[in-house]
Design a protein around this motif. Structure first.
Motif, PDB file in Angstrom:
ATOM      1  N   PHE A 228      33.921  27.475  38.541  1.00  9.81           N
ATOM      2  CA  PHE A 228      33.186  26.733  37.815  1.00  9.81           C
ATOM      3  C   PHE A 228      32.458  25.494  38.431  1.00  9.81           C
ATOM      4  O   PHE A 228      31.401  24.247  37.773  1.00  9.81           O
TER       5      PHE A 228
ATOM      6  N   GLY B 232      29.953  27.741  42.161  1.00 13.25           N
ATOM      7  CA  GLY B 232      30.152  28.987  41.340  1.00 13.25           C
ATOM      8  C   GLY B 232      31.394  29.217  43.137  1.00 13.25           C
ATOM      9  O   GLY B 232      31.685  30.308  42.539  1.00 13.25           O
TER      10      GLY B 232
ATOM     11  N   LYS C 291      33.512  26.598  47.831  1.00 15.36           N
ATOM     12  CA  LYS C 291      32.951  26.282  49.350  1.00 15.36           C
ATOM     13  C   LYS C 291      31.841  24.610  49.280  1.00 15.36           C
ATOM     14  O   LYS C 291      31.861  24.403  50.128  1.00 15.36           O
TER      15      LYS C 291
ATOM     16  N   MET D  68      41.712  40.830  38.808  1.00 12.66           N
ATOM     17  CA  MET D  68      40.703  40.572  38.406  1.00 12.66           C
ATOM     18  C   MET D  68      39.911  41.055  36.259  1.00 12.66           C
ATOM     19  O   MET D  68      39.936  39.983  36.382  1.00 12.66           O
TER      20      MET D  68
ATOM     21  N   TRP E 280      39.569  38.318  33.841  1.00 10.45           N
ATOM     22  CA  TRP E 280      37.883  38.438  32.760  1.00 10.45           C
ATOM     23  C   TRP E 280      38.541  39.152  31.256  1.00 10.45           C
ATOM     24  O   TRP E 280      37.708  38.133  30.845  1.00 10.45           O
TER      25      TRP E 280
ATOM     26  N   MET F  97      41.018  35.799  29.759  1.00 11.31           N
ATOM     27  CA  MET F  97      40.849  34.369  29.878  1.00 11.31           C
ATOM     28  C   MET F  97      39.426  34.509  29.751  1.00 11.31           C
ATOM     29  O   MET F  97      39.325  33.553  29.607  1.00 11.31           O
ATOM     30  N   LYS F  98      38.710  35.137  29.457  1.00  8.84           N
ATOM     31  CA  LYS F  98      37.316  35.330  29.501  1.00  8.84           C
ATOM     32  C   LYS F  98      36.657  34.616  30.132  1.00  8.84           C
ATOM     33  O   LYS F  98      35.314  33.775  29.874  1.00  8.84           O
ATOM     34  N   ILE F  99      36.689  34.246  31.701  1.00  6.77           N
ATOM     35  CA  ILE F  99      36.057  34.082  32.719  1.00  6.77           C
ATOM     36  C   ILE F  99      36.365  34.561  33.620  1.00  6.77           C
ATOM     37  O   ILE F  99      36.343  35.246  34.341  1.00  6.77           O
ATOM     38  N   VAL F 100      34.151  34.262  34.117  1.00  4.65           N
ATOM     39  CA  VAL F 100      34.173  35.171  35.332  1.00  4.65           C
ATOM     40  C   VAL F 100      34.705  34.503  36.617  1.00  4.65           C
ATOM     41  O   VAL F 100      33.982  34.072  37.277  1.00  4.65           O
TER      42      VAL F 100
ATOM     43  N   PRO G 231      36.322  39.001  43.176  1.00  4.20           N
ATOM     44  CA  PRO G 231      37.456  38.945  43.576  1.00  4.20           C
ATOM     45  C   PRO G 231      38.058  38.657  44.711  1.00  4.20           C
ATOM     46  O   PRO G 231      39.656  38.784  43.989  1.00  4.20           O
TER      47      PRO G 231
ATOM     48  N   GLY H  59      33.259  32.316  41.105  1.00  9.84           N
ATOM     49  CA  GLY H  59      32.784  33.498  40.702  1.00  9.84           C
ATOM     50  C   GLY H  59      31.510  34.200  40.728  1.00  9.84           C
ATOM     51  O   GLY H  59      30.691  34.646  39.543  1.00  9.84           O
ATOM     52  N   ASN H  60      31.301  34.064  42.077  1.00  4.48           N
ATOM     53  CA  ASN H  60      30.022  34.738  41.950  1.00  4.48           C
ATOM     54  C   ASN H  60      29.764  36.288  42.584  1.00  4.48           C
ATOM     55  O   ASN H  60      30.455  36.844  43.387  1.00  4.48           O
ATOM     56  N   VAL H  61      29.471  37.115  41.409  1.00  7.14           N
ATOM     57  CA  VAL H  61      30.054  38.231  41.316  1.00  7.14           C
ATOM     58  C   VAL H  61      28.386  38.838  40.828  1.00  7.14           C
ATOM     59  O   VAL H  61      27.769  38.627  40.450  1.00  7.14           O
TER      60      VAL H  61
END
Lengths: 324, 324
Positions: free
Chosen positions: A47, A51, A54, A265, A269, A272-275, A278, A306-308
């Protein structure tokens, strides 16, 4: 900036970046707790601004620059989260970011970095190609090179996530962070060992990119060569600055199979319903596989990002039956 | 329980279910705000117990039952979130849940409902097949039938999500909820019109399942027949209890194309890093398509749930380039 960072550097980083980054939430999941027989506290850097964690290191590095130095901008070679974070933070300070990317980098990555306003230089997709292109950019512009992890300012910034985690959940038995180049893990180790000296510190690493595990056993850096793992953020190898910190402060590196990374992973998802990306799932994968060897039950995990690229996922869910 | 619920019923429901359900967070996204030229407040029922708002209505219905009535259990016909929610809440009260499901329901749905401890009766996949099977179960067990939406207790429970949203963000210009059978939208409308009378109330509905839109225009219920939409939770049609509430209190039903639903869902996953089901994305799809017609800028959206069958998604992300 090759000196080893100390806890004071992390506290200063926290002050410096506070106006710019989120204090991310710490989430828990009853289902995952019962699956792992532990109380897990997930620090949700997915979050975070840009994302991923970093932005903490990138913002700390950029806001540490003197006025004159800053005016010339910053540069890095990266095709991932560090490049996007550096571009975003440079925009906050109103300076230029120069990013060297391999010409075969995915379009979505180029667009993300360009979207944050960075100037992109394409190069050959080899280490030498990158380094040559970077040197040319630095020579031409005078920009400060901000290494993705082998940089005191970056490591100090990354350590602020664990500082917040230990503040939110004070009496953890252990903390697990993923390890690639080691910026997050070394920053985490400095922070946790200083503010929660009883807490054990673990790295979690893909079996298929196990350079940290092998390097610690050998007592010297042994890089991974062309590692093949879904955890794309962890394909890099430890650097000269991160290795000795990890060697001194990290209790153990846990290896995780590709299957366990995918399983973890998907669990994050679904439950926890979060993106998460990997790389973020590697610590939970480690916990699912190695929980019996962990002392204690109260475990902090850093979900790194969460950057997919969702364009690689199939979105055809039309054929499901009617529900209510 | 055919009487029309009032705001007092929703306040009582909120008290009744408070020990059992989450007060879900309200999230915002700078990127989505700028894409929609609005300030959007997302009420995250995807983080709710059972993964959807449905637990609010189910828990309110179950904890409203008298002791003697409760001992005989509860029953419903459903293959989706209502069935899972009813099973979960029945377990909390320590009573049986009987769920009638079509024999061709996906295995993952059957397992979810069974996992919460419900007794499943399979039936033919027709409305008549369901109703016959349900009647047999009720006759045999004496269980109380809890309709998925055409029930005062259920509507009152669903209204508690909007009550919390208006409490967290007091001066919304508008609230948008998805509409299928109308339980969530009618509960939302009663709550919002009472506690925030200046706030406009909108329903968002797939173009391909536009029975609420057509029913409001015609002034009578016109059900959808075999609607084909990715928003599987919204394929049902308004009921005799929900229709007049919506007719009286809802400002407008916004229609959303399948393409806009998919686009909105992907934006929520990508930008907010949270997992929502297609039905949840319909209000944002409406806002993206119709924002110029909305009065004011401060908009509440109810993200109804996050139960997506991830086994239908492809997980091959191996072929991405190395990043840092």
């Amino acid at each position: 900036m090759a000196s080893r960072p100390a806890i004071q550097d992390i506290h200063e980083a926290a002050e410096r970046i506070r106006p710019w980054v989120h204090r991310t939430p710490v989430l828990t999941s009853t289902t995952l707790n019962s699956m792992c027989d532990a109380d897990i506290f997930f620090k949700c850097e997915n979050f975070q601004k840009s994302g991923a964690f970093k932005i903490r290191g990138a913002a700390n590095a950029i806001f540490s620059l003197g006025e004159k130095e800053a005016l010339k901008g910053v540069a890095t070679h990266s095709s991932g989260n560090h490049a996007a974070a550096l571009a975003l933070a440079a925009g906050w300070r109103g300076i230029k970011a120069y990013v060297v990317m391999p010409e075969n980098a995915p379009l979505v990555k180029k667009e993300a970095v360009a979207g944050y306003g960075a100037e992109i230089t394409l190069c050959e997709s080899t280490l030498q190609g990158r380094e040559t292109a970077l040197m040319q950019v630095v020579n031409r512009t005078g920009a400060s090179f901000i290494h993705p992890y082998n940089d005191t300012r970056v490591i100090s910034g990354q350590g602020t996530a664990a500082l917040e985690l230990c503040d939110s959940v004070p009496d953890l038995d252990g903390v697990i962070a993923p390890v690639g180049g080691g910026g997050l893990l070394s920053g985490t180790a400095i922070a946790v060992s200083a503010v929660a000296p009883e807490t054990l510190i673990f790295g979690a690493e893909p079996e298929n990119a196990d350079d940290a595990y092998r390097s610690l056993r050998a007592g010297r850096i042994i890089p991974s060569e062309n590692p093949d793992t879904i955890a794309d953020g962890l394909r890099t190898s430890l650097g000269g600055l991160t290795f000795p910190i990890i060697q001194k402060l990290v209790h153990h590196i846990m290896l995780v199979s590709e299957e366990d990374i995918r399983r973890a992973m998907r669990l994050i998802w679904e439950r926890m319903k979060i993106v998460v990306e990997p790389s973020s799932a590697v610590p939970l994968g480690a916990l699912l596989a190695h929980r019996q060897t962990l002392p204690g039950k109260k475990i902090g995990i850093i979900l790194s990002g969460g950057n997919v690229d969702l364009s690689t996922l199939s979105w055809d869910m039309k054929n499901r039956t009617t529900q209510q």
